[in-house]
Scaffold this active site. Sequence first.
Site, PDB file in Angstrom:
ATOM      1  N   THR A   1      13.528   5.554  10.941  1.00  0.00           N
ATOM      2  CA  THR A   1      14.517   4.473  11.055  1.00  0.00           C
ATOM      3  C   THR A   1      13.999   3.215  10.368  1.00  0.00           C
ATOM      4  OG1 THR A   1      15.282   5.398  13.130  1.00  0.00           O
ATOM      5  CG2 THR A   1      15.833   3.075  12.728  1.00  0.00           C
TER       6      THR A   1
ATOM      7  N   THR B   1       0.839  -1.205   0.000  1.00  0.00           N
ATOM      8  CA  THR B   1       0.000   0.000   0.000  1.00  0.00           C
ATOM      9  C   THR B   1       0.874   1.255   0.000  1.00  0.00           C
ATOM     10  OG1 THR B   1      -1.697  -1.214   1.199  1.00  0.00           O
ATOM     11  CG2 THR B   1      -1.855   1.188   1.252  1.00  0.00           C
TER      12      THR B   1
ATOM     13  N   CYS C   1      -9.452  -7.641   2.068  1.00  0.00           N
ATOM     14  CA  CYS C   1      -9.862  -6.300   2.469  1.00  0.00           C
ATOM     15  C   CYS C   1     -11.363  -6.120   2.217  1.00  0.00           C
ATOM     16  CB  CYS C   1      -9.108  -5.238   1.688  1.00  0.00           C
ATOM     17  SG  CYS C   1      -7.419  -5.691   1.351  1.00  0.00           S
TER      18      CYS C   1
ATOM     19  N   SER D   1       5.455  -6.610  -1.883  1.00  0.00           N
ATOM     20  CA  SER D   1       5.153  -6.680  -0.451  1.00  0.00           C
ATOM     21  C   SER D   1       5.608  -8.032   0.099  1.00  0.00           C
ATOM     22  CB  SER D   1       3.641  -6.502  -0.256  1.00  0.00           C
ATOM     23  OG  SER D   1       3.316  -6.619   1.105  1.00  0.00           O
TER      24      SER D   1
HETATM   25  N1  PLP Z   1      -1.579  -4.544  -4.204  1.00  0.00           N
HETATM   26  C1  PLP Z   1      -2.126  -5.764  -4.370  1.00  0.00           C
HETATM   27  C2  PLP Z   1      -2.334  -6.272  -5.751  1.00  0.00           C
HETATM   28  C3  PLP Z   1      -2.468  -6.542  -3.267  1.00  0.00           C
HETATM   29  O1  PLP Z   1      -3.015  -7.739  -3.437  1.00  0.00           O
HETATM   30  C4  PLP Z   1      -2.251  -6.019  -1.967  1.00  0.00           C
HETATM   31  C5  PLP Z   1      -2.656  -6.793  -0.770  1.00  0.00           C
HETATM   32  O2  PLP Z   1      -3.564  -7.590  -0.807  1.00  0.00           O
HETATM   33  C6  PLP Z   1      -1.684  -4.752  -1.849  1.00  0.00           C
HETATM   34  C7  PLP Z   1      -1.362  -4.046  -2.986  1.00  0.00           C
HETATM   35  C8  PLP Z   1      -1.420  -4.147  -0.504  1.00  0.00           C
HETATM   36  O3  PLP Z   1      -0.269  -4.683   0.062  1.00  0.00           O
HETATM   37  P1  PLP Z   1       0.017  -4.558   1.647  1.00  0.00           P
HETATM   38  O4  PLP Z   1      -0.924  -5.475   2.318  1.00  0.00           O
HETATM   39  O5  PLP Z   1       1.431  -4.995   1.795  1.00  0.00           O
HETATM   40  O6  PLP Z   1      -0.168  -3.133   1.994  1.00  0.00           O
END
Ligand code: PLP
Length: 381
Positions: free
Chosen positions: A227, A73, A315, A189
């Site tokens: 940090t 994100t 989500c 990520s």
């Molecule tokens: N982008 C995609 C395609 C994702 O599937 C996700 C998480 O499900 C994210 C971004 C967000 O990543 P994070 O959970 O590390 O913030």
Amino acid sequence: MNHNIYMDYNATAPVLAQAKDAVMRALDFAGNPSSVHRMGRLAHRLVEDSRESVRALVNANGEARVVFTSGGTEANAICLLGCGRNRVVASSVEHPAVRNVKENVELISVDKNGIVDASHLEKLLSKNGEDTIVSVMLANNETGVIQPVREIAKIAHKHGALFHCDAVQAAGKIEIDFDDIDADYMSISAHKFGGPKGVGALIAKPAAPLSALVRGGGQENGLRGGTENVPGIAGMAAAAEVSLAKLAVEEKKLLSLRDDLEKQISKIDNQVQIIGADAKRLPNTSFIVMAGVPAETQVAGFDLAGISVSAGSACASGKIKQSPVLAAMGISEIDGSCALRVSLGQENNQEDINKFIVVWDEIRTRALKANEANAKKGNAA
Ligand code: PLP
């Protein structure tokens, strides 16, 4: 006790043993990477070496910048808000981390498999290309559908736009070539490929414009103050190395398990709809419509049987709402509400698939019987 069968790797993957070890070792690095003394320099070295492992995972050349973040994100946000372009044009199947990065993100339509409509993108870029960043994911979190990002990057560049690729779901699951895609930026990520949660990275071409959202003490070459999360970064690097080393073997194994799962389901229900099945997909992902059975009922039924699966993206689950991804693909609300996402990973085996099929059949039979009984009651009333 029955062990739980985890089939929700696109939500998050279990932490790899090597990543856990790397986190534990890094916790013993007392120094701050910004300190000039020996202990600081050791922590600094660990962070710099970790950048190399991230570059290797996405095949980025040594010049590419790696900015460590708190996850996908934040990597998306730093890029899309910090690239200096006012307009964000993104596919309509992007993760909310892109679609909601700011007001007025303009959406590119997709076809029934969720693939970006290149002519719509051309049209959107026919004006103000030079004030635009285009953001299209490498692989979709719900369907696993893989976008032709190399071609999309070419279109973006032709119009003077920048190109960002959200590779959060693809990293560690399929081979990625940052240089060949010719992306200006790419997000990954750690927790999606066996690293710890809460750490990720933005990879950027050396000359791609970028400014910090959080300034602070000027860490990460002035691109992200604060940090560094040294244990998280070390865990991410270890997970990247393991995933890369196992990529070809895992890809083959998961593809064969996923294909078998879909084949067995089609034998039970020859009308079954597998979303995005005509497109190139991640080897681990299957998005299956169990017609007439709400996804929440399915998730609860699988959970009771000791199998963790998900109704679309983590989500969005919990809300009985059509997934914007499915809506953009033209899937009806009723089918979308009955779609279950199965995402496999390295701990799954054939036995898990067989158990899944038995439970899928049980849930479907039970629900269809209940639907039939309700319909009879309705007719009688
Ligand atoms: N982008 C995609 C395609 C994702 O599937 C996700 C998480 O499900 C994210 C971004 C967000 O990543 P994070 O959970 O590390 O913030």
